[in-house]
Design a protein around this motif. Structure first.
Motif, PDB file in Angstrom:
ATOM      1  N   ASP A  62       0.828  -1.211   0.000  1.00 34.63           N
ATOM      2  CA  ASP A  62       0.000   0.000   0.000  1.00 34.63           C
ATOM      3  C   ASP A  62       0.860   1.259   0.000  1.00 34.63           C
ATOM      4  OD1 ASP A  62      -2.160  -1.719   0.197  1.00 34.63           O
ATOM      5  OD2 ASP A  62      -2.363  -1.490   2.370  1.00 34.63           O
ATOM      6  N   VAL A  63       1.975   1.216   0.740  1.00 35.61           N
ATOM      7  CA  VAL A  63       2.884   2.361   0.795  1.00 35.61           C
ATOM      8  C   VAL A  63       3.495   2.603  -0.580  1.00 35.61           C
ATOM      9  CG1 VAL A  63       4.923   3.348   1.893  1.00 35.61           C
ATOM     10  CG2 VAL A  63       3.398   1.864   3.209  1.00 35.61           C
ATOM     11  N   VAL A  64       3.909   1.531  -1.231  1.00 33.44           N
ATOM     12  CA  VAL A  64       4.526   1.636  -2.563  1.00 33.44           C
ATOM     13  C   VAL A  64       3.539   2.235  -3.563  1.00 33.44           C
ATOM     14  CG1 VAL A  64       5.558   0.334  -4.470  1.00 33.44           C
ATOM     15  CG2 VAL A  64       6.041  -0.320  -2.091  1.00 33.44           C
ATOM     16  N   THR A  65       2.285   1.755  -3.537  1.00 32.06           N
ATOM     17  CA  THR A  65       1.268   2.246  -4.468  1.00 32.06           C
ATOM     18  C   THR A  65       0.979   3.724  -4.235  1.00 32.06           C
ATOM     19  OG1 THR A  65       0.246   0.053  -4.495  1.00 32.06           O
ATOM     20  CG2 THR A  65      -1.081   1.882  -5.327  1.00 32.06           C
ATOM     21  N   ASN A  66       0.831   4.118  -2.968  1.00 30.08           N
ATOM     22  CA  ASN A  66       0.581   5.534  -2.672  1.00 30.08           C
ATOM     23  C   ASN A  66       1.759   6.408  -3.058  1.00 30.08           C
ATOM     24  OD1 ASN A  66      -2.083   6.075  -1.402  1.00 30.08           O
ATOM     25  ND2 ASN A  66      -1.434   4.490   0.032  1.00 30.08           N
ATOM     26  N   GLN A  67       2.978   5.899  -2.847  1.00 28.35           N
ATOM     27  CA  GLN A  67       4.163   6.650  -3.245  1.00 28.35           C
ATOM     28  C   GLN A  67       4.170   6.874  -4.755  1.00 28.35           C
ATOM     29  OE1 GLN A  67       6.835   7.898  -1.105  1.00 28.35           O
ATOM     30  NE2 GLN A  67       6.961   9.030  -3.039  1.00 28.35           N
ATOM     31  N   PHE A  68       3.768   5.860  -5.504  1.00 30.15           N
ATOM     32  CA  PHE A  68       3.688   5.978  -6.962  1.00 30.15           C
ATOM     33  C   PHE A  68       2.685   7.067  -7.349  1.00 30.15           C
ATOM     34  CE2 PHE A  68       1.466   4.807 -10.897  1.00 30.15           C
ATOM     35  CZ  PHE A  68       2.525   4.820 -11.793  1.00 30.15           C
ATOM     36  N   PHE A  69       1.519   7.083  -6.689  1.00 28.44           N
ATOM     37  CA  PHE A  69       0.505   8.094  -6.995  1.00 28.44           C
ATOM     38  C   PHE A  69       1.034   9.503  -6.713  1.00 28.44           C
ATOM     39  CE2 PHE A  69      -3.158   4.905  -6.117  1.00 28.44           C
ATOM     40  CZ  PHE A  69      -3.070   4.444  -7.417  1.00 28.44           C
ATOM     41  N   ILE A  70       1.778   9.654  -5.622  1.00 30.78           N
ATOM     42  CA  ILE A  70       2.344  10.965  -5.291  1.00 30.78           C
ATOM     43  C   ILE A  70       3.333  11.397  -6.374  1.00 30.78           C
ATOM     44  CG2 ILE A  70       3.846  12.202  -3.673  1.00 30.78           C
ATOM     45  CD1 ILE A  70       2.551  10.524  -1.426  1.00 30.78           C
ATOM     46  N   ASP A  71       4.190  10.469  -6.809  1.00 35.03           N
ATOM     47  CA  ASP A  71       5.180  10.790  -7.839  1.00 35.03           C
ATOM     48  C   ASP A  71       4.535  11.173  -9.160  1.00 35.03           C
ATOM     49  OD1 ASP A  71       7.167  10.269  -6.025  1.00 35.03           O
ATOM     50  OD2 ASP A  71       7.527   8.208  -6.703  1.00 35.03           O
ATOM     51  N   GLN A  72       3.326  10.630  -9.408  1.00 31.48           N
ATOM     52  CA  GLN A  72       2.636  10.895 -10.681  1.00 31.48           C
ATOM     53  C   GLN A  72       1.684  12.090 -10.601  1.00 31.48           C
ATOM     54  OE1 GLN A  72       3.416   9.051 -13.475  1.00 31.48           O
ATOM     55  NE2 GLN A  72       4.949   8.231 -12.067  1.00 31.48           N
ATOM     56  N   MET A  73       1.653  12.765  -9.462  1.00 34.29           N
ATOM     57  CA  MET A  73       0.728  13.900  -9.298  1.00 34.29           C
ATOM     58  C   MET A  73       0.968  14.965 -10.351  1.00 34.29           C
ATOM     59  SD  MET A  73       0.707  14.500  -5.163  1.00 34.29           S
ATOM     60  CE  MET A  73       0.099  16.171  -5.364  1.00 34.29           C
ATOM     61  N   GLU A  74      -0.120  15.468 -10.935  1.00 36.88           N
ATOM     62  CA  GLU A  74      -0.028  16.580 -11.882  1.00 36.88           C
ATOM     63  C   GLU A  74      -0.338  17.874 -11.144  1.00 36.88           C
ATOM     64  OE1 GLU A  74      -2.452  16.074 -15.292  1.00 36.88           O
ATOM     65  OE2 GLU A  74      -1.641  14.091 -15.793  1.00 36.88           O
ATOM     66  N   GLN A  75       0.557  18.820 -11.256  1.00 35.31           N
ATOM     67  CA  GLN A  75       0.377  20.108 -10.580  1.00 35.31           C
ATOM     68  C   GLN A  75       0.230  21.199 -11.634  1.00 35.31           C
ATOM     69  OE1 GLN A  75      -0.158  20.245  -7.485  1.00 35.31           O
ATOM     70  NE2 GLN A  75       0.508  18.211  -6.860  1.00 35.31           N
ATOM     71  N   GLU A  76      -1.006  21.344 -12.123  1.00 35.56           N
ATOM     72  CA  GLU A  76      -1.252  22.340 -13.154  1.00 35.56           C
ATOM     73  C   GLU A  76      -1.142  23.749 -12.569  1.00 35.56           C
ATOM     74  OE1 GLU A  76      -5.029  21.513 -14.842  1.00 35.56           O
ATOM     75  OE2 GLU A  76      -4.512  19.444 -15.392  1.00 35.56           O
ATOM     76  N   GLU A  77      -0.681  24.664 -13.406  1.00 32.75           N
ATOM     77  CA  GLU A  77      -0.585  26.077 -13.037  1.00 32.75           C
ATOM     78  C   GLU A  77       0.270  26.304 -11.789  1.00 32.75           C
ATOM     79  OE1 GLU A  77      -4.494  27.644 -12.691  1.00 32.75           O
ATOM     80  OE2 GLU A  77      -5.185  26.783 -14.577  1.00 32.75           O
ATOM     81  N   MET A  78       1.276  25.452 -11.579  1.00 32.80           N
ATOM     82  CA  MET A  78       2.182  25.632 -10.438  1.00 32.80           C
ATOM     83  C   MET A  78       3.621  25.608 -10.928  1.00 32.80           C
ATOM     84  SD  MET A  78       0.647  23.308  -7.366  1.00 32.80           S
ATOM     85  CE  MET A  78      -1.092  23.335  -6.970  1.00 32.80           C
ATOM     86  N   ASP A  79       4.457  26.414 -10.281  1.00 31.53           N
ATOM     87  CA  ASP A  79       5.866  26.381 -10.645  1.00 31.53           C
ATOM     88  C   ASP A  79       6.521  25.136 -10.030  1.00 31.53           C
ATOM     89  OD1 ASP A  79       6.691  26.974  -7.899  1.00 31.53           O
ATOM     90  OD2 ASP A  79       6.016  29.017  -8.319  1.00 31.53           O
ATOM     91  N   TYR A  80       7.744  24.864 -10.449  1.00 33.51           N
ATOM     92  CA  TYR A  80       8.434  23.638 -10.043  1.00 33.51           C
ATOM     93  C   TYR A  80       8.605  23.567  -8.532  1.00 33.51           C
ATOM     94  CZ  TYR A  80      12.128  20.187  -9.456  1.00 33.51           C
ATOM     95  OH  TYR A  80      12.866  19.107  -9.048  1.00 33.51           O
ATOM     96  N   GLU A  81       8.977  24.708  -7.916  1.00 35.00           N
ATOM     97  CA  GLU A  81       9.243  24.708  -6.481  1.00 35.00           C
ATOM     98  C   GLU A  81       7.971  24.398  -5.688  1.00 35.00           C
ATOM     99  OE1 GLU A  81      10.221  27.021  -8.552  1.00 35.00           O
ATOM    100  OE2 GLU A  81      12.409  26.864  -8.486  1.00 35.00           O
ATOM    101  N   THR A  82       6.835  24.999  -6.090  1.00 33.43           N
ATOM    102  CA  THR A  82       5.573  24.745  -5.384  1.00 33.43           C
ATOM    103  C   THR A  82       5.159  23.287  -5.527  1.00 33.43           C
ATOM    104  OG1 THR A  82       4.860  27.019  -5.797  1.00 33.43           O
ATOM    105  CG2 THR A  82       3.154  25.432  -5.159  1.00 33.43           C
TER     106      THR A  82
END
Length: 609
Positions: free
Chosen positions: A335-355
């Protein structure tokens, strides 16, 4: 009418719950409010009652279509004119509803945040007398909240365009201190009355298990609670499909919900669950926000969610009627591995790299705290409450940890072996390799990495691997070791590691004397009253007859059964056995409007029982 008369006539209650009256009074005085109240605490009444007493219209900003439909259906059943404006309406229906809104036919209008600044809605809003804007699920406005929705940021712009500023109410069930501050600032609340009633749901029992076979554990629980409605949350669509199919194959009344289904199938499946045509909903986290089904007796998390906020919100869909219910989390390392994968794949539209990087790091930190919840031997309820800034006694007596017998064990020797192994292998390996090394496993991987040459190899071979894993988890929770956030999670030392290796510090931890189990209910299932007592056999028979009548009425009126009366209300009818209108009006949840609709039929059913 007074607020008390409205409370009784439309909603069937004689008194307000904790915090409700304070917020009602503040809104009626023209004060902005922020109400942070747990699921089932009655947040909606806090703005619905003022809405009926104010001269103009109340707009309720709501994030989901299902939430709006549910609330509007409940209000209409109570005799209150309400409507919703969202994408589920045809163009003709939308224009008609907007025309009626202009004419003031509705006291309460639910609207999606995306609609607020559309030309058609904005033009209509300028012609309405809007007394109040109520923001439901207000945590959605914060980037640091678990359900951030950019469309919520438009609410303040909409309010500023109105001819006169209405009073603003904001409500949510889950908000850390940081999210609370965001809500106040981003909604531009003016000197708001802030109420945090507490996050505790005393009727909920919290359980964490780490079963070898999750489906077997789920099946066992479902078998024991075959008469109850429940939700089973899964992390992925694939798991939803597998679990639902297995339950159906075994004859259980189950359905499914995830984003991969068509809109129509999702709607049909959700309705089957809400209308009690299906008892079990197997779903991803796409299901549930705003679902007001009051008789959900259990929520099983087949996988660990990504953070405590999400977990508590989803688990809180159990026992909304206040009756005893269970929240069970089935944990595994995957479960930890799967959630970590989802976090890594998060799309952050309209945000700069640092945010975007900052948000990911915060999500990882939340995931760590969620993982530690699954490891802790302390009170589970207290762990959750502390996360939201509340402090209890660290013993609730109603969670799997408090109901498990523990003993305090000196684990210093094992801890030194584990930390020493990590140091000697120069922090190059993960948890499994280190555990196998210290336990003395003779595997291909251990030989390949030459870990059988590590001086700590086999030092703790007398301790079972599952116990060593518990000790490892304790070291991670207490900061003696940490894991990296790379693709491969590696164990690293911390500043505290040396306290064990050099200063000879001792470590004690609580360990279960026997393996944790979900507390078993008696074989004979018993319906519970709102006070936690149990209905007698005779009362239980009446309860089932009242449920059958409720289902018949619900089908005739095409509404979910809980909108007619909740289980809690039916249970009180069984206890009080009212013989006339006066007696029926003493039942919590029976108001004037509902008595006129259904009272005679329920009195007749009680009389003939």
């Amino acid at each position: 009418m007074t607020k008390y008369e409205i409370l009784k006539q439309y909603f069937g209650y004689d008194t307000f719950r904790e915090g409700q009256e304070l917020l009602v009074d503040a809104l009626l005085e023209g004060r902005d409010v922020l109400g942070i109240m747990p699921t089932g605490a009655g947040k909606s009444l806090c703005y619905q009652i003022p809405a009926l007493l104010m001269s103009g219209i109340t707009l309720v900003v709501s994030p989901l279509i299902s939430l709006m439909k549910d609330q509007v259906s409940t209000l209409n059943q109570a005799g209150i004119h309400a409507a919703f404006l969202n994408s589920s309406l045809t163009a003709g229906q939308y224009r008609t509803a907007l025309s009626y809104a202009r004419q003031g036919r509705y006291k309460i209008i639910y609207v999606a945040p995306e609609r607020l600044l559309t030309e058609e809605f904005l033009t209509a809003a300028m012609e309405m007398d809007i007394s109040m804007v109520s923001v439901d699920e207000a945590h959605c406005i914060s980037q640091w909240g678990q359900d951030f929705r950019p469309s919520y940021l438009r609410i303040c712009d909409f309010v500023e365009k109105l001819p006169k500023r209405p009073v603003i109410g904001a409500f949510t069930a889950t908000a850390t201190k940081e999210v609370q501050e965001d809500i106040e600032v981003l909604l531009n609340l003016v000197n708001p009355v802030v109420l945090v009633t507490g996050f505790d749901r005393k009727n909920l029992r919290f359980v964490v298990q780490q079963p070898r076979d999750k489906f077997a554990a789920t099946l066992s629980y479902v078998e024991e609670h075959s008469g109850d409605c429940g939700i089973i949350y899964c992390l992925t669509r694939k798991t939803v499909e597998e679990v639902c199919e297995k339950l159906l194959q075994r004859g259980y009344s189950a359905t499914r919900y995830h984003a991969g289904l068509s809109d129509q199938e999702r709607k049909d499946n959700q309705d089957d669950f809400l209308y009690d045509r299906r008892q079990i909903m197997v779903a991803t986290n796409a299901f549930g926000m705003g679902i007001d089904k009051s008789n959900v007796r259990y929520v099983i998390h087949y996988n660990m969610p990504k953070n405590i906020e999400s977990y508590y919100q989803e688990a809180g869909r159990a026992g909304r009627d206040g009756l005893p219910s269970e929240c069970i989390l089935l944990y595994s390392g995957q479960d930890v591995v799967t959630n970590q994968f989802f976090i890594d794949q998060m799309e952050q539209e309209e945000m700069d790299y640092e945010t975007a990087a900052l948000i990911r790091e915060r999500e990882r930190d939340r995931l760590r705290k969620m993982t530690f919840y699954c490891f802790t031997n302390n009170c589970l309820r207290d762990y959750i409450l502390r996360y939201f800034g509340e402090y209890g006694s660290n013993y609730c007596g109603n969670c799997s940890n408090c109901l498990t017998e523990f003993e305090t064990v000196d684990v210093t020797d094992a801890a030194r072996s584990l930390i020493g192994c990590v140091k000697e292998c120069r922090q190059r390996y993960g948890i499994t390799v280190v555990l196998d090394t210290v336990h003395g496993a003779d595997t291909a991987k251990i030989r390949q990495y030459h870990m059988n040459g590590n001086s700590h190899y086999g030092e703790q071979k007398k301790i079972p691997v599952y116990r060593l894993r518990q000790i490892m988890n304790e070291l991670l929770i207490r900061g003696y070791l940490t894991v990296t956030e790379d693709i491969y999670s590696l164990l690293h030392l911390t500043e505290k590691s040396e306290e064990i290796l050099e200063r000879q510090e001792q470590i004690f931890m609580k360990m279960a004397k026997e393996q944790q189990r979900i507390p078993k209910e008696k074989q004979e299932k018993k319906q519970r009253t709102m006070s936690g007592g149990e209905l007698s056999g005779e009362d239980r028979a009446l309860f089932e007859k009242l449920r059958a009548l409720r289902m018949e009425i619900a089908r005739q009126e095409k509404v979910p059964p809980y909108i007619v009366f909740s289980d809690k209300t039916l249970a009180q009818m069984c206890l009080l056995r009212p013989e006339n209108k006066t007696g029926m009006m003493r039942v919590s949840g029976v108001g004037q409007m509902k008595y006129e609709k259904y009272g005679t039929r329920f009195l007749e059913c009680i009389k003939n029982a």
